[in-house]
Design a protein around this motif. Structure first.
Motif, PDB file in Angstrom:
ATOM      1  N   GLU A 291       0.842  -1.199   0.000  1.00 50.58           N
ATOM      2  CA  GLU A 291       0.000   0.000   0.000  1.00 50.58           C
ATOM      3  C   GLU A 291       0.879   1.252   0.000  1.00 50.58           C
ATOM      4  N   ALA A 292       1.949   1.224   0.808  1.00 50.67           N
ATOM      5  CA  ALA A 292       2.860   2.375   0.878  1.00 50.67           C
ATOM      6  C   ALA A 292       3.557   2.581  -0.474  1.00 50.67           C
ATOM      7  N   LEU A 293       3.969   1.491  -1.118  1.00 49.32           N
ATOM      8  CA  LEU A 293       4.632   1.598  -2.428  1.00 49.32           C
ATOM      9  C   LEU A 293       3.670   2.154  -3.484  1.00 49.32           C
ATOM     10  N   LEU A 294       2.400   1.700  -3.438  1.00 49.24           N
ATOM     11  CA  LEU A 294       1.408   2.176  -4.410  1.00 49.24           C
ATOM     12  C   LEU A 294       1.080   3.650  -4.178  1.00 49.24           C
ATOM     13  N   THR A 295       1.021   4.057  -2.909  1.00 52.57           N
ATOM     14  CA  THR A 295       0.772   5.468  -2.585  1.00 52.57           C
ATOM     15  C   THR A 295       1.910   6.335  -3.117  1.00 52.57           C
ATOM     16  N   ALA A 296       3.147   5.864  -2.917  1.00 48.36           N
ATOM     17  CA  ALA A 296       4.311   6.616  -3.400  1.00 48.36           C
ATOM     18  C   ALA A 296       4.314   6.661  -4.931  1.00 48.36           C
ATOM     19  N   ALA A 297       3.946   5.528  -5.562  1.00 51.17           N
ATOM     20  CA  ALA A 297       3.948   5.468  -7.031  1.00 51.17           C
ATOM     21  C   ALA A 297       2.922   6.438  -7.621  1.00 51.17           C
ATOM     22  N   ALA A 298       1.799   6.626  -6.902  1.00 54.31           N
ATOM     23  CA  ALA A 298       0.712   7.475  -7.413  1.00 54.31           C
ATOM     24  C   ALA A 298       1.133   8.938  -7.553  1.00 54.31           C
ATOM     25  N   VAL A 299       2.116   9.366  -6.745  1.00 50.05           N
ATOM     26  CA  VAL A 299       2.530  10.775  -6.795  1.00 50.05           C
ATOM     27  C   VAL A 299       3.918  10.944  -7.423  1.00 50.05           C
ATOM     28  N   GLN A 300       4.503   9.813  -7.837  1.00 50.59           N
ATOM     29  CA  GLN A 300       5.864   9.870  -8.388  1.00 50.59           C
ATOM     30  C   GLN A 300       5.896  10.616  -9.729  1.00 50.59           C
ATOM     31  N   GLN A 301       6.900  11.508  -9.895  1.00 50.54           N
ATOM     32  CA  GLN A 301       7.083  12.238 -11.166  1.00 50.54           C
ATOM     33  C   GLN A 301       8.491  12.016 -11.678  1.00 50.54           C
ATOM     34  N   PRO A 302       8.685  11.568 -12.907  1.00 47.27           N
ATOM     35  CA  PRO A 302       7.640  11.070 -13.803  1.00 47.27           C
ATOM     36  C   PRO A 302       7.012   9.791 -13.258  1.00 47.27           C
ATOM     37  N   PRO A 303       5.782   9.466 -13.668  1.00 43.02           N
ATOM     38  CA  PRO A 303       5.114   8.273 -13.140  1.00 43.02           C
ATOM     39  C   PRO A 303       5.924   7.017 -13.431  1.00 43.02           C
ATOM     40  N   PRO A 304       5.849   6.019 -12.568  1.00 45.17           N
ATOM     41  CA  PRO A 304       6.594   4.781 -12.820  1.00 45.17           C
ATOM     42  C   PRO A 304       6.010   4.024 -14.015  1.00 45.17           C
ATOM     43  N   ASP A 305       6.795   3.126 -14.552  1.00 47.19           N
ATOM     44  CA  ASP A 305       6.370   2.189 -15.593  1.00 47.19           C
ATOM     45  C   ASP A 305       5.027   1.566 -15.157  1.00 47.19           C
ATOM     46  N   ALA A 306       4.037   1.595 -16.066  1.00 48.93           N
ATOM     47  CA  ALA A 306       2.709   1.058 -15.727  1.00 48.93           C
ATOM     48  C   ALA A 306       2.778  -0.416 -15.323  1.00 48.93           C
ATOM     49  N   ARG A 307       3.784  -1.136 -15.857  1.00 48.23           N
ATOM     50  CA  ARG A 307       3.919  -2.554 -15.508  1.00 48.23           C
ATOM     51  C   ARG A 307       4.301  -2.726 -14.036  1.00 48.23           C
ATOM     52  N   VAL A 308       5.065  -1.750 -13.498  1.00 45.91           N
ATOM     53  CA  VAL A 308       5.444  -1.807 -12.079  1.00 45.91           C
ATOM     54  C   VAL A 308       4.198  -1.668 -11.217  1.00 45.91           C
ATOM     55  N   THR A 309       3.378  -0.661 -11.534  1.00 47.42           N
ATOM     56  CA  THR A 309       2.161  -0.426 -10.766  1.00 47.42           C
ATOM     57  C   THR A 309       1.240  -1.643 -10.843  1.00 47.42           C
ATOM     58  N   ALA A 310       1.112  -2.225 -12.042  1.00 49.53           N
ATOM     59  CA  ALA A 310       0.245  -3.399 -12.205  1.00 49.53           C
ATOM     60  C   ALA A 310       0.766  -4.572 -11.365  1.00 49.53           C
ATOM     61  N   ALA A 311       2.090  -4.774 -11.365  1.00 52.58           N
ATOM     62  CA  ALA A 311       2.672  -5.882 -10.590  1.00 52.58           C
ATOM     63  C   ALA A 311       2.493  -5.639  -9.090  1.00 52.58           C
ATOM     64  N   LEU A 312       2.617  -4.389  -8.658  1.00 56.90           N
ATOM     65  CA  LEU A 312       2.411  -4.067  -7.233  1.00 56.90           C
ATOM     66  C   LEU A 312       0.965  -4.331  -6.828  1.00 56.90           C
ATOM     67  N   ARG A 313       0.022  -3.936  -7.714  1.00 57.84           N
ATOM     68  CA  ARG A 313      -1.407  -4.153  -7.404  1.00 57.84           C
ATOM     69  C   ARG A 313      -1.715  -5.636  -7.303  1.00 57.84           C
ATOM     70  N   LEU A 314      -1.147  -6.411  -8.245  1.00 53.04           N
ATOM     71  CA  LEU A 314      -1.366  -7.858  -8.226  1.00 53.04           C
ATOM     72  C   LEU A 314      -0.830  -8.440  -6.912  1.00 53.04           C
ATOM     73  N   CYS A 315       0.375  -8.033  -6.526  1.00 51.10           N
ATOM     74  CA  CYS A 315       0.975  -8.546  -5.285  1.00 51.10           C
ATOM     75  C   CYS A 315       0.142  -8.166  -4.064  1.00 51.10           C
ATOM     76  N   GLU A 316      -0.399  -6.964  -4.060  1.00 53.52           N
ATOM     77  CA  GLU A 316      -1.212  -6.544  -2.923  1.00 53.52           C
ATOM     78  C   GLU A 316      -2.401  -7.486  -2.755  1.00 53.52           C
ATOM     79  N   LYS A 317      -3.062  -7.818  -3.873  1.00 55.27           N
ATOM     80  CA  LYS A 317      -4.201  -8.733  -3.825  1.00 55.27           C
ATOM     81  C   LYS A 317      -3.755 -10.133  -3.381  1.00 55.27           C
ATOM     82  N   LEU A 318      -2.617 -10.592  -3.940  1.00 53.22           N
ATOM     83  CA  LEU A 318      -2.143 -11.939  -3.620  1.00 53.22           C
ATOM     84  C   LEU A 318      -1.739 -12.060  -2.145  1.00 53.22           C
TER      85      LEU A 318
END
Ligand SMILES: *[C@@H]1O[C@H](CO)[C@@H](O)[C@H](O)[C@H]1NC(C)=O
Length: 189
Positions: free
Chosen positions: A86-113
């Motif tokens: 959750e902390a990593l996703l919160t940080a990614a949401a405000v990161q400039q430039p935004p992180p690679d979309a694949r990173v965010t997707a992998a983090l979201r998947l891991c959070e659910k898992l």
């Protein structure tokens, strides 16, 4: 009245320990981890002893109790991983430039898992507590496959998982193996 000698005290303690052994309670963490590691070569004996020993329920636990301790440690690690993600996703949401979309997707998947893993370890605890060891073993195995899907999500994207995720995942694999191996000792001693 003279105080009993240390030797007498030790002898009394030793006979108490024998009685405990006969009653089948108070299996030591070392004995159980050693038996689990002999049965299943994936068990890291040092990890098993150090992590189970930290838990307040371990000193008085039998093998069934230690399988529950392992499941409980798995719940705690998975819960901490959800917080990290959750902390990593919160940080990614405000990161400039935004992180690679694949990173965010992998983090979201891991959070659910990891959320599912928390439930799987909690289920392993409940089934073991109810002495349904085969069901407990299945749930510990489910936890193991969930962590592999999390690390697999990063591998597919060709990315290394961020440090806290890598650490939680390595820990989750080991505790799932320990939980499964101790439960196997309960199923066929
Ligand atoms: C053990 O758990 C499994 C899966 O939840 C269930 O199907 C089975 O009936 C349970 N066995 C006992 C003895 O409760």
């Amino acid at each position: 009245m003279p105080r009993p000698s240390r030797a007498l005290l030790m002898a009394a303690l030793a006979s108490l320990a024998t009685l405990h052994g006969l009653a089948g309670v108070g299996a030591t963490v070392e004995e159980t981890c050693s038996a689990a590691a002999s049965r299943d070569r994936r068990v890291d004996y040092g990890f098993c002893v150090s992590e189970l020993s930290k838990h307040r329920d371990s000193p008085s636990a039998d093998a069934c109790g230690l399988a529950k301790v392992a499941a409980n440690v798995g719940v705690n690690n998975a819960g901490a991983a959800v917080n990290d993600l959750e902390a990593l996703l919160t940080a990614a949401a405000v990161q400039q430039p935004p992180p690679d979309a694949r990173v965010t997707a992998a983090l979201r998947l891991c959070e659910k898992l990891y959320y599912d893993m928390e439930l799987a370890f909690a289920g392993a605890y409940d089934e073991t507590n109810a002495h349904n060891y085969t069901a407990g073993r299945q749930m510990a195995a489910d936890a193991d496959s969930l962590v592999r899907r999390c690390t697999g999500g990063f591998a597919e994207a060709g990315l290394p998982p961020p440090e806290p995720v890598a650490r939680r995942s390595a820990y989750a694999v080991q505790i799932a193996i320990v939980c499964t191996a101790i439960t196997n000792l309960l199923i066929s001693p």
